[in-house]
Design a protein around this motif. Structure first.
Motif, mmCIF file in Angstrom:
data_model
loop_
_atom_site.group_PDB
_atom_site.id
_atom_site.type_symbol
_atom_site.label_atom_id
_atom_site.label_comp_id
_atom_site.label_asym_id
_atom_site.label_seq_id
_atom_site.Cartn_x
_atom_site.Cartn_y
_atom_site.Cartn_z
ATOM 1 N N GLU A 254 0.835 -1.207 0.000
ATOM 2 C CA GLU A 254 0.000 0.000 0.000
ATOM 3 C C GLU A 254 0.865 1.250 0.000
ATOM 4 O OE1 GLU A 254 -2.460 -0.735 3.430
ATOM 5 O OE2 GLU A 254 -4.035 -1.694 2.218
ATOM 6 N N GLN A 255 1.958 1.213 0.758
ATOM 7 C CA GLN A 255 2.874 2.350 0.810
ATOM 8 C C GLN A 255 3.523 2.576 -0.564
ATOM 9 O OE1 GLN A 255 6.029 1.851 3.631
ATOM 10 N NE2 GLN A 255 6.679 3.982 3.507
ATOM 11 N N VAL A 256 3.941 1.495 -1.215
ATOM 12 C CA VAL A 256 4.562 1.613 -2.537
ATOM 13 C C VAL A 256 3.529 2.086 -3.557
ATOM 14 C CG1 VAL A 256 5.714 0.353 -4.399
ATOM 15 C CG2 VAL A 256 6.312 -0.128 -2.026
ATOM 16 N N ALA A 257 2.311 1.591 -3.464
ATOM 17 C CA ALA A 257 1.257 1.996 -4.400
ATOM 18 C C ALA A 257 0.963 3.486 -4.273
ATOM 19 C CB ALA A 257 -0.012 1.188 -4.148
ATOM 20 N N GLU A 258 1.191 4.034 -3.091
ATOM 21 C CA GLU A 258 0.953 5.463 -2.878
ATOM 22 C C GLU A 258 2.154 6.314 -3.252
ATOM 23 O OE1 GLU A 258 0.068 8.180 0.987
ATOM 24 O OE2 GLU A 258 -1.200 6.405 0.738
ATOM 25 N N GLY B 57 12.253 1.408 -1.961
ATOM 26 C CA GLY B 57 13.349 1.804 -1.081
ATOM 27 C C GLY B 57 13.785 0.720 -0.121
ATOM 28 N N SER B 58 13.956 1.120 1.146
ATOM 29 C CA SER B 58 14.462 0.198 2.158
ATOM 30 C C SER B 58 13.434 -0.864 2.558
ATOM 31 C CB SER B 58 14.902 0.978 3.405
ATOM 32 O OG SER B 58 13.788 1.659 3.956
ATOM 33 N N GLY B 59 12.210 -0.735 2.097
ATOM 34 C CA GLY B 59 11.183 -1.722 2.401
ATOM 35 C C GLY B 59 11.339 -3.009 1.613
ATOM 36 N N LEU C 227 9.025 -5.650 -9.246
ATOM 37 C CA LEU C 227 8.765 -4.448 -8.444
ATOM 38 C C LEU C 227 10.074 -3.842 -7.950
ATOM 39 C CD1 LEU C 227 6.751 -2.544 -6.988
ATOM 40 C CD2 LEU C 227 6.768 -4.163 -5.089
ATOM 41 N N LYS C 228 11.039 -4.701 -7.582
ATOM 42 C CA LYS C 228 12.338 -4.200 -7.090
ATOM 43 C C LYS C 228 13.030 -3.319 -8.114
ATOM 44 C CE LYS C 228 14.740 -7.838 -6.078
ATOM 45 N NZ LYS C 228 15.685 -8.838 -5.534
ATOM 46 N N ASN C 229 12.825 -3.609 -9.394
ATOM 47 C CA ASN C 229 13.508 -2.867 -10.457
ATOM 48 C C ASN C 229 12.659 -1.741 -11.023
ATOM 49 O OD1 ASN C 229 15.755 -4.618 -10.288
ATOM 50 N ND2 ASN C 229 14.635 -6.143 -11.478
ATOM 51 N N SER C 230 11.589 -1.381 -10.315
ATOM 52 C CA SER C 230 10.683 -0.337 -10.797
ATOM 53 C C SER C 230 10.712 0.866 -9.870
ATOM 54 C CB SER C 230 9.246 -0.866 -10.837
ATOM 55 O OG SER C 230 9.150 -2.017 -11.623
ATOM 56 N N SER C 231 10.219 1.962 -10.410
ATOM 57 C CA SER C 231 10.043 3.159 -9.584
ATOM 58 C C SER C 231 8.947 4.011 -10.208
ATOM 59 C CB SER C 231 11.351 3.949 -9.469
ATOM 60 O OG SER C 231 11.738 4.422 -10.745
ATOM 61 N N GLY C 232 8.497 4.974 -9.457
ATOM 62 C CA GLY C 232 7.489 5.900 -9.946
ATOM 63 C C GLY C 232 6.171 5.231 -10.286
ATOM 64 N N ALA C 233 5.600 5.629 -11.419
ATOM 65 C CA ALA C 233 4.290 5.129 -11.837
ATOM 66 C C ALA C 233 4.303 3.621 -12.065
ATOM 67 C CB ALA C 233 3.825 5.847 -13.103
#
Length: 102
Positions: free
Chosen positions: A43-47, A52-54, A83-89
């Motif tokens: 949920e935190q990543v979706a927002e 990061g460190s999670g 997911l580890k290799n993604s960021s942003g949208a």
């Protein structure tokens, strides 16, 4: 007269015995602490769009989930790698998709 009294007592006892009984009990599915951690992190990543460190904590929780729900944990672990290799949208989108599998 005596027959009416006996009939009245029997009728009263019969009516008392016709209660609805106990109320149905709703059983809530058990959510393991590992599943709670996975859900909260996703949920935190979706927002935020940032893992990061999670990442380490999420991977550990997914591994722990294997004990209670191996099929779901394996599916989420394969998604976790992308997911580890993604960021942003992209990370937001992948996290939301993973949440949908929870």
């Amino acid at each position: 007269m005596m027959g009416r009294c006996v009939f009245g007592v029997l009728l009263t006892l019969a009516m008392i015995g016709c209660g609805s009984g106990t109320a149905p009990v709703k059983v809530q599915p058990t959510v393991t602490p590992a599943a709670q951690t996975v859900k909260a992190t996703l949920e935190q990543v979706a927002e935020s769009g940032e893992l990061g460190s999670g990442a380490e904590e999420l991977q550990k929780a997914l591994e722990e989930m294997k004990a209670s729900d191996p099929a779901k944990a394996d599916a989420l672990l394969s998604d976790f790698e992308s997911l580890k290799n993604s960021s942003g949208a992209s990370a937001k989108s992948k996290a939301k998709a993973m949440l949908g599998k929870m």
